[in-house]
Motif scaffolding. Structure first.
Motif, PDB file in Angstrom:
ATOM      1  N   ALA A  28     -50.886  24.040 -13.400  1.00  0.00           N
ATOM      2  CA  ALA A  28     -50.802  24.030 -14.855  1.00  0.00           C
ATOM      3  C   ALA A  28     -50.367  22.678 -15.401  1.00  0.00           C
ATOM      4  N   THR A  29     -49.475  22.002 -14.668  1.00  0.00           N
ATOM      5  CA  THR A  29     -48.938  20.719 -15.138  1.00  0.00           C
ATOM      6  C   THR A  29     -49.453  19.526 -14.341  1.00  0.00           C
ATOM      7  N   GLN A  30     -50.103  19.803 -13.196  1.00  0.00           N
ATOM      8  CA  GLN A  30     -50.590  18.760 -12.298  1.00  0.00           C
ATOM      9  C   GLN A  30     -49.467  17.875 -11.756  1.00  0.00           C
TER      10      GLN A  30
ATOM     11  N   TYR B 107     -51.574  29.199 -10.208  1.00  0.00           N
ATOM     12  CA  TYR B 107     -52.125  28.442  -9.083  1.00  0.00           C
ATOM     13  C   TYR B 107     -51.237  27.256  -8.708  1.00  0.00           C
ATOM     14  N   TYR B 108     -51.113  27.066  -7.391  1.00  0.00           N
ATOM     15  CA  TYR B 108     -50.437  25.904  -6.831  1.00  0.00           C
ATOM     16  C   TYR B 108     -51.329  25.336  -5.726  1.00  0.00           C
ATOM     17  N   HIS B 109     -51.280  24.017  -5.565  1.00  0.00           N
ATOM     18  CA  HIS B 109     -52.110  23.353  -4.571  1.00  0.00           C
ATOM     19  C   HIS B 109     -51.236  22.838  -3.418  1.00  0.00           C
ATOM     20  N   VAL B 110     -51.823  22.827  -2.219  1.00  0.00           N
ATOM     21  CA  VAL B 110     -51.121  22.388  -1.020  1.00  0.00           C
ATOM     22  C   VAL B 110     -51.899  21.248  -0.385  1.00  0.00           C
ATOM     23  N   ALA B 111     -51.234  20.107  -0.188  1.00  0.00           N
ATOM     24  CA  ALA B 111     -51.865  18.941   0.438  1.00  0.00           C
ATOM     25  C   ALA B 111     -51.133  18.615   1.726  1.00  0.00           C
TER      26      ALA B 111
ATOM     27  N   LEU C 228     -49.922  31.494  -6.233  1.00  0.00           N
ATOM     28  CA  LEU C 228     -51.308  31.853  -5.925  1.00  0.00           C
ATOM     29  C   LEU C 228     -51.975  30.577  -5.406  1.00  0.00           C
ATOM     30  N   LEU C 229     -52.591  30.660  -4.245  1.00  0.00           N
ATOM     31  CA  LEU C 229     -53.147  29.459  -3.620  1.00  0.00           C
ATOM     32  C   LEU C 229     -54.329  28.909  -4.404  1.00  0.00           C
ATOM     33  N   GLY C 230     -54.210  27.636  -4.767  1.00  0.00           N
ATOM     34  CA  GLY C 230     -55.314  26.937  -5.404  1.00  0.00           C
ATOM     35  C   GLY C 230     -56.050  26.106  -4.372  1.00  0.00           C
ATOM     36  N   HIS C 231     -56.001  24.777  -4.513  1.00  0.00           N
ATOM     37  CA  HIS C 231     -56.640  23.906  -3.526  1.00  0.00           C
ATOM     38  C   HIS C 231     -55.773  23.806  -2.271  1.00  0.00           C
TER      39      HIS C 231
END
Length: 213
Positions: A117-119, A80-84, A35-38
């Motif tokens: 969840a774990t950063q 949630y997972y983030h994409v940079a 699920l898209l986070g940042h």
């Protein structure tokens, strides 16, 4: 002769552009529990390749973030997972000389995924990718002859989001899913290919100068 070739190439271009890009209005098959986070894109004076139009850092940031949101925002997993994304280089092709040298539009970037969840980083080293425009790649007719700067930029951002999604599917275990083996896509390459692009540009410029003599 060159003028005749250009006319034929333009007709081929119109036919090739009948191809459609994948539909972003449909729900995709899940990638694990993604699920898209940042969704953060950064462009800090990326390298502008040869024979390129200009684009600002802000334009690249806005275009890539929008493309990623449009594509990855469709997933409805429960984690949630983030994409940079870091924009490293680009070419927004200027009009070339048909049958001699037609610059290709290119975007080079790196991507890193994070688990909310774990950063923690899911890939220790950023994944580098080089993408070309997703449609209308006629060998002797660059998109500088047929597309505006804004259209080129949007097309590259669209394909960058596709490349990120493909990377996620190939490494779906990062997101609690099963990795997939995908067919090769000629518009998406691994690594930073700017050196190859510059070499091709130099060879094309030499060919163009010889043709003009």
């Amino acid at each position: 002769m060159i003028r005749r070739i250009a006319a034929l190439a333009f007709l081929s271009l119109l036919a090739a552009c009948g191809g459609v890009r994948d539909d972003l209005t449909t729900a995709p098959d899940p990638i694990g529990n993604f699920l898209l986070g940042h969704n953060i894109a950064a462009a800090v004076d990326p390298q502008k390749g040869p024979f390129s139009r200009d684009a600002t850092n802000e334009e690249w940031k806005a275009a890539v973030e929008q493309a990623v949101a449009d594509r990855l925002g469709r997933y409805d997993g429960d984690a949630y997972y983030h994409v940079a994304i870091g924009i490293q280089g680009y070419v927004l092709a200027m009009p070339g000389i048909p049958a001699v040298y037609a610059p290709k539009s290119v975007l080079i970037f790196e991507v890193t995924f994070f688990e909310d969840a774990t950063q923690r980083k899911l890939n220790e080293e950023p994944i580098q990718l080089t993408v070309f425009e997703p449609c209308c790649s006629i060998p002797f007719l660059g998109s500088g002859l047929s597309k505006s700067r804004e259209e080129q930029l949007e097309g590259l951002a669209f394909n960058a989001a596709r490349a990120i999604e493909r990377t996620m599917r190939e490494n779906a275990d990062w997101f609690g899913g099963t990795p997939e083996v995908l067919e090769e896509d000629a518009t998406i390459l691994s690594g930073n290919r700017m050196a190859e692009i510059q070499a091709e540009a130099e060879a094309g410029a030499e060919a163009g100068a010889a043709e003009a003599q």
